[in-house]
Design an enzyme around this catalytic site. Structure first.
Site, PDB file in Angstrom:
ATOM      1  N   ILE A  23     -11.755   5.320  -2.687  1.00 37.63           N
ATOM      2  CA  ILE A  23     -12.681   6.454  -2.546  1.00 37.63           C
ATOM      3  C   ILE A  23     -11.920   7.687  -3.044  1.00 37.63           C
ATOM      4  O   ILE A  23     -10.837   7.987  -2.541  1.00 37.63           O
ATOM      5  CB  ILE A  23     -13.135   6.649  -1.084  1.00 37.63           C
ATOM      6  CG1 ILE A  23     -13.728   5.352  -0.529  1.00 37.63           C
ATOM      7  CG2 ILE A  23     -14.156   7.778  -0.995  1.00 37.63           C
ATOM      8  CD1 ILE A  23     -14.124   5.426   0.944  1.00 37.63           C
TER       9      ILE A  23
ATOM     10  N   LEU B  12       7.707  -0.836  -6.586  1.00 36.66           N
ATOM     11  CA  LEU B  12       8.511  -1.102  -5.389  1.00 36.66           C
ATOM     12  C   LEU B  12       7.599  -1.750  -4.352  1.00 36.66           C
ATOM     13  O   LEU B  12       6.703  -1.090  -3.813  1.00 36.66           O
ATOM     14  CB  LEU B  12       9.105   0.195  -4.830  1.00 36.66           C
ATOM     15  CG  LEU B  12       9.784   1.139  -5.836  1.00 36.66           C
ATOM     16  CD1 LEU B  12      10.381   2.352  -5.123  1.00 36.66           C
ATOM     17  CD2 LEU B  12      10.858   0.409  -6.633  1.00 36.66           C
TER      18      LEU B  12
ATOM     19  N   GLU C 122      -3.390   9.111  -4.568  1.00 33.27           N
ATOM     20  CA  GLU C 122      -4.822   8.888  -4.300  1.00 33.27           C
ATOM     21  C   GLU C 122      -5.042   7.771  -3.283  1.00 33.27           C
ATOM     22  O   GLU C 122      -5.910   7.864  -2.414  1.00 33.27           O
ATOM     23  CB  GLU C 122      -5.544   8.536  -5.609  1.00 33.27           C
ATOM     24  CG  GLU C 122      -7.042   8.313  -5.485  1.00 33.27           C
ATOM     25  CD  GLU C 122      -7.766   9.548  -4.977  1.00 33.27           C
ATOM     26  OE1 GLU C 122      -7.848  10.523  -5.718  1.00 33.27           O
ATOM     27  OE2 GLU C 122      -8.259   9.528  -3.828  1.00 33.27           O
TER      28      GLU C 122
ATOM     29  N   HIS D 123       5.854  -5.934  -3.401  1.00 36.59           N
ATOM     30  CA  HIS D 123       4.980  -6.920  -4.064  1.00 36.59           C
ATOM     31  C   HIS D 123       4.157  -7.655  -3.011  1.00 36.59           C
ATOM     32  O   HIS D 123       4.032  -8.868  -3.006  1.00 36.59           O
ATOM     33  CB  HIS D 123       5.839  -7.904  -4.887  1.00 36.59           C
ATOM     34  CG  HIS D 123       5.070  -8.661  -5.920  1.00 36.59           C
ATOM     35  ND1 HIS D 123       4.896 -10.025  -5.876  1.00 36.59           N
ATOM     36  CD2 HIS D 123       4.414  -8.228  -7.023  1.00 36.59           C
ATOM     37  CE1 HIS D 123       4.176 -10.404  -6.923  1.00 36.59           C
ATOM     38  NE2 HIS D 123       3.877  -9.333  -7.627  1.00 36.59           N
ATOM     39  N   GLY D 124       3.596  -6.857  -2.101  1.00 31.78           N
ATOM     40  CA  GLY D 124       2.712  -7.423  -1.078  1.00 31.78           C
ATOM     41  C   GLY D 124       1.279  -7.425  -1.608  1.00 31.78           C
ATOM     42  O   GLY D 124       1.037  -7.528  -2.817  1.00 31.78           O
TER      43      GLY D 124
ATOM     44  N   LYS E 255      -4.108  10.531   7.410  1.00 31.04           N
ATOM     45  CA  LYS E 255      -5.094  10.848   6.357  1.00 31.04           C
ATOM     46  C   LYS E 255      -5.682  12.245   6.580  1.00 31.04           C
ATOM     47  O   LYS E 255      -5.923  12.991   5.626  1.00 31.04           O
ATOM     48  CB  LYS E 255      -6.178   9.771   6.330  1.00 31.04           C
ATOM     49  CG  LYS E 255      -5.616   8.410   5.897  1.00 31.04           C
ATOM     50  CD  LYS E 255      -6.559   7.266   6.198  1.00 31.04           C
ATOM     51  CE  LYS E 255      -5.920   5.910   5.865  1.00 31.04           C
ATOM     52  NZ  LYS E 255      -6.671   4.764   6.358  1.00 31.04           N
TER      53      LYS E 255
ATOM     54  N   LYS F 132       0.488   6.649   3.066  1.00 30.47           N
ATOM     55  CA  LYS F 132      -0.071   7.816   3.780  1.00 30.47           C
ATOM     56  C   LYS F 132       0.901   8.377   4.814  1.00 30.47           C
ATOM     57  O   LYS F 132       1.020   9.589   4.978  1.00 30.47           O
ATOM     58  CB  LYS F 132      -1.401   7.465   4.459  1.00 30.47           C
ATOM     59  CG  LYS F 132      -1.277   6.465   5.604  1.00 30.47           C
ATOM     60  CD  LYS F 132      -2.478   5.593   5.708  1.00 30.47           C
ATOM     61  CE  LYS F 132      -2.585   4.738   4.508  1.00 30.47           C
ATOM     62  NZ  LYS F 132      -2.501   3.343   4.535  1.00 30.47           N
TER      63      LYS F 132
ATOM     64  N   ASP G 236      -3.165   6.240  12.085  1.00 27.94           N
ATOM     65  CA  ASP G 236      -3.450   6.043  10.652  1.00 27.94           C
ATOM     66  C   ASP G 236      -4.439   7.112  10.164  1.00 27.94           C
ATOM     67  O   ASP G 236      -4.237   7.738   9.121  1.00 27.94           O
ATOM     68  CB  ASP G 236      -4.027   4.624  10.472  1.00 27.94           C
ATOM     69  CG  ASP G 236      -4.496   4.355   9.061  1.00 27.94           C
ATOM     70  OD1 ASP G 236      -3.652   4.091   8.193  1.00 27.94           O
ATOM     71  OD2 ASP G 236      -5.714   4.426   8.811  1.00 27.94           O
TER      72      ASP G 236
ATOM     73  N   GLU H 234      -4.464  -5.375  12.248  1.00 26.79           N
ATOM     74  CA  GLU H 234      -3.120  -5.921  12.098  1.00 26.79           C
ATOM     75  C   GLU H 234      -2.731  -6.650  13.384  1.00 26.79           C
ATOM     76  O   GLU H 234      -3.339  -6.431  14.433  1.00 26.79           O
ATOM     77  CB  GLU H 234      -2.113  -4.766  11.918  1.00 26.79           C
ATOM     78  CG  GLU H 234      -2.428  -3.811  10.806  1.00 26.79           C
ATOM     79  CD  GLU H 234      -2.017  -4.337   9.440  1.00 26.79           C
ATOM     80  OE1 GLU H 234      -1.197  -5.268   9.398  1.00 26.79           O
ATOM     81  OE2 GLU H 234      -2.550  -3.830   8.450  1.00 26.79           O
TER      82      GLU H 234
HETATM   83  N1  HSE Z   1      -5.508  -0.053   8.519  1.00 17.51           N
HETATM   84  C1  HSE Z   1      -6.298   0.862   7.773  1.00 17.51           C
HETATM   85  C2  HSE Z   1      -7.765   0.656   8.098  1.00 17.51           C
HETATM   86  C3  HSE Z   1      -6.111   0.762   6.289  1.00 17.51           C
HETATM   87  O1  HSE Z   1      -8.107  -0.153   8.965  1.00 17.51           O
HETATM   88  O2  HSE Z   1      -8.592   1.329   7.509  1.00 17.51           O
HETATM   89  C4  HSE Z   1      -4.828   1.367   5.833  1.00 17.51           C
HETATM   90  O3  HSE Z   1      -4.801   2.739   6.085  1.00 17.51           O
END
Ligand code: HSE
EC number: 1.1.1.3
Length: 444
Positions: free
Chosen positions: A150, A24, A143, A26-27, A219, A119, A215, A204
Site C-alpha cells: 500500500i 541482506l 516503502e 533471504h527469508g 508504523k 519498520k 508493530d 506469529e
Molecule cells: N505482523 C504484521 C501484521 C505485518 O500482522 O500486519 C508486519 O508488520
C-alpha cells in the site's frame, strides 16, 4: 509479470550502467525480492535504464539456502558483501533493530543507497539513518515498512507533499484486524480468535508485537513523521493493544452501531491559541459501521487520510506477506537504481516543521464507557454528576436490566483524555458502581 507488449518492446534492452545490488536476508521477503528481480530482469532494465545485477545475498546460515542460491551469491558476512566496490544498493530485509542498524549505517556511510522493509528500525532510528544518507548523498527508501505494497510512504513523501495533512487513521496491522473482525463476525472470544489467527498463519508464534500494538506504533511513528514534517519515534507513540477486548465489548459496540478496530491515529492538534502539535497513538477504537474503515475485513490494511486540499482519501490492500512486501521493496529498488543511473536523489527526510508532540492528556477524544451499577434510585444522577464535575458532556446513555444490577453504557461528547480518564477513575470509586468493565475511545 511482463505483458506481451512489454516483451515486444524489450528487443532493445537499455545498456546503461549496471547497478549492483546486495540483499541482506533471504527469508519470506528476501527470497521473493530475489525471485522477482530475476524473473523480471528485462522489464526492470527498461524501467531503470540499465540492468540490475545481484552481487550477493547475506544470510546467517548459508547451508540452509544452498539449494536455492548458487554458492558464489551466498555470503555469511554481511559487512563483507556491503563493502564490495560493485555494490551500489543494499536491500535490508532481516528484521530486528540493532544488527540491521549497524549494517544499514555501514552501507550508507560507504555511499550505498539503502532500501529497507524494517519498520522497527526506521521508527527507532530514522534521524540517525537520514543523517547518514544525507551526509553520503545517497537514498534511504522504506516503502515496505508501512503496510507493505500500500503506497503510504510514497503518498506522504511525494503525492501529498503539496498539501497539509490533518489526520491519518490507519488499520496497519493485519493480525489484529483479523482477530477483531473474526470476533465481530462470530461473537467468539479474543483467545479463541487469536488461536485461529495463529492456526491460519497470520499471528506469529510470539504475537506480542502485533496484539500489544507495538508493530502498529512503529508504523504510526513513520506516518506521523512524514505527514507532519516532524521527527516522531516509536517511543513517542501512545500504545494500547487489543488483548483486553472482550466478546461483550464487541457486542456492545455492535448494538450501538460501531465496530472495534485497532487504529493508528496521527493527528495535527491545534490549540485554542492556534498552535499546532502532533499526536500519534495506537489503541482500540470504536468506528461507526458506515465509516470506510469499518468495512476493512480480515487481515487487510487501510489508511484513511484527511488533508486540507485533497479531502478524504483511503488506501486499501494487503499490508503484509512475502509478495506484497517484495512489491514495495522492488518499487524502491527501481527508484534507487534509476537515481544511480541517471543521477538525482529520492526525497530525503523533511523535519522542518519540528512540531511539538502533544501532551496525551490534552488530546481530544470521546469515550465509550461500559459499567455495572446498582439498580436503585439516584444512580444515574450520581453518574451524571461525576461527568458534569469533570466537564464531560454525555451523548447517549443506555441501560440494560440485569438480575441484581444494571448495565450502563455511556457515550461521551469530545473532551480531553485527561478529563475523561479522571471521570472514569472517579466513577469507579462510587459505591453504586460495581465495575467499570470497559473504556474504549471513539473515532471522529
Ligand atoms: N505482523 C504484521 C501484521 C505485518 O500482522 O500486519 C508486519 O508488520
Amino acid at each position: 509479470m511482463s505483458t506481451t507488449s512489454e516483451v515486444t518492446a524489450m528487443s532493445d534492452v537499455p545498456q546503461g550502467r549496471e547497478v549492483g545490488v546486495a540483499i541482506l536476508g533471504h527469508g519470506t521477503v528476501g527470497s521473493e525480492v530475489r525471485r522477482l528481480m530475476e524473473a523480471n530482469a528485462e522489464a526492470f532494465s527498461h524501467r531503470i535504464g540499465g540492468p540490475l545485477a545481484l552481487r550477493g545475498v547475506a544470510v546467517s546460515n548459508p547451508t540452509k539456502h544452498s539449494r536455492t542460491l548458487p554458492k558464489e551469491l551466498l555470503f555469511d558476512d554481511a559487512m563483507e558483501l556491503i563493502a564490495r566496490e560493485d555494490v551500489d544498493i543494499v536491500v535490508e530485509v532481516i528484521g530486528g533493530i540493532e544488527y540491521p542498524r549497524k549494517l544499514v549505517l555501514a552501507a550508507l556511510n560507504a555511499g550505498k543507497s539503502v532500501v529497507t522493509a524494517n519498520k522497527a528500525l526506521v521508527a527507532a532510528h530514522a534521524d540517525e539513518l537520514a543523517d547518514a544518507a544525507e551526509a553520503a548523498g545517497v537514498d534511504l527508501y522504506f516503502e515496505a515498512a508501512v503496510a507493505a505494497a500500500i503506497p503510504v510512504v510514497g503518498m506522504l513523501r511525494r503525492s501529498l507533499a503539496g498539501d497539509q495533512i490533518e489526520r491519518i487513521s490507519g488499520i496497519v496491522n493485519g493480525t489484529t484486524n483479523f482477530i477483531l473482525d473474526a470476533m465481530d463476525e462470530t461473537g467468539a472470544s479474543y483467545d479463541d480468535m487469536l488461536a485461529e489467527a495463529t492456526r491460519l498463519g497470520y499471528a506469529e508464534a510470539d504475537p506480542t508485537a502485533d496484539v500489544e500494538g507495538h508493530d502498529a506504533a512503529s508504523k504510526a511513528a513513520i506516518m506521523a513523521s512524514l505527514a507532519f514534517h516532524t521527527r516522531v519515534k516509536a517511543s513517542d507513540v501512545y500504545c494500547e493493544g487489543i488483548t483486553k477486548i472482550t466478546a461483550q465489548d464487541i457486542e456492545a459496540a455492535k448494538n450501538a452501531g460501531y465496530t472495534i478496530k485497532l487504529l493508528a491515529i496521527c493527528e495535527r492538534i491545534r490549540s485554542a491559541a492556534g498552535e499546532d502539535s502532533v499526536s500519534a497513538r495506537v489503541h482500540p477504537t470504536l468506528v461507526r459501521r458506515d465509516h470506510p474503515l469499518a468495512s476493512v475485513n480480515g487481515s487487510y490494511n487501510a489508511v484513511f487520510v484527511e488533508a486540507e486540499a485533497a479531502g478524504r482519501l483511503m488506501f486499501y490492500g494487503n499490508g503484509a506477506g512475502g509478495n506484497p512486501t517484495a512489491s514495495a521493496v522492488l518499487g524502491d529498488l527501481v527508484g534507487a537504481a534509476r537515481n544511480k543511473v541517471h543521477g538525482g536523489r529520492a526525497p530525503g527526510e523533511s523535519t522542518y516543521a519540528n512540531l511539538p508532540l502533544a501532551d496525551f492528556g490534552q488530546v481530544p477524544t470521546r469515550y465509550h464507557i461500559d459499567m455495572h451499577v446498582r439498580d436503585r434510585v439516584g444512580v444515574l444522577a450520581e453518574v451524571a454528576a461525576v461527568c458534569a464535575k469533570n466537564g464531560i458532556s454525555l451523548r447517549t446513555v443506555r441501560q440494560e436490566e440485569r438480575d441484581d444490577a444494571a448495565r450502563l453504557i455511556l457515550l461521551t461528547h469530545e473532551a480531553s483524555e485527561e478529563s475523561l480518564d479522571a471521570t472514569v477513575t472517579e466513577l469507579a470509586t462510587l459505591d453504586d458502581v460495581l465495575t467499570v468493565d470497559t473504556v474504549i475511545r471513539m473515532a471522529e
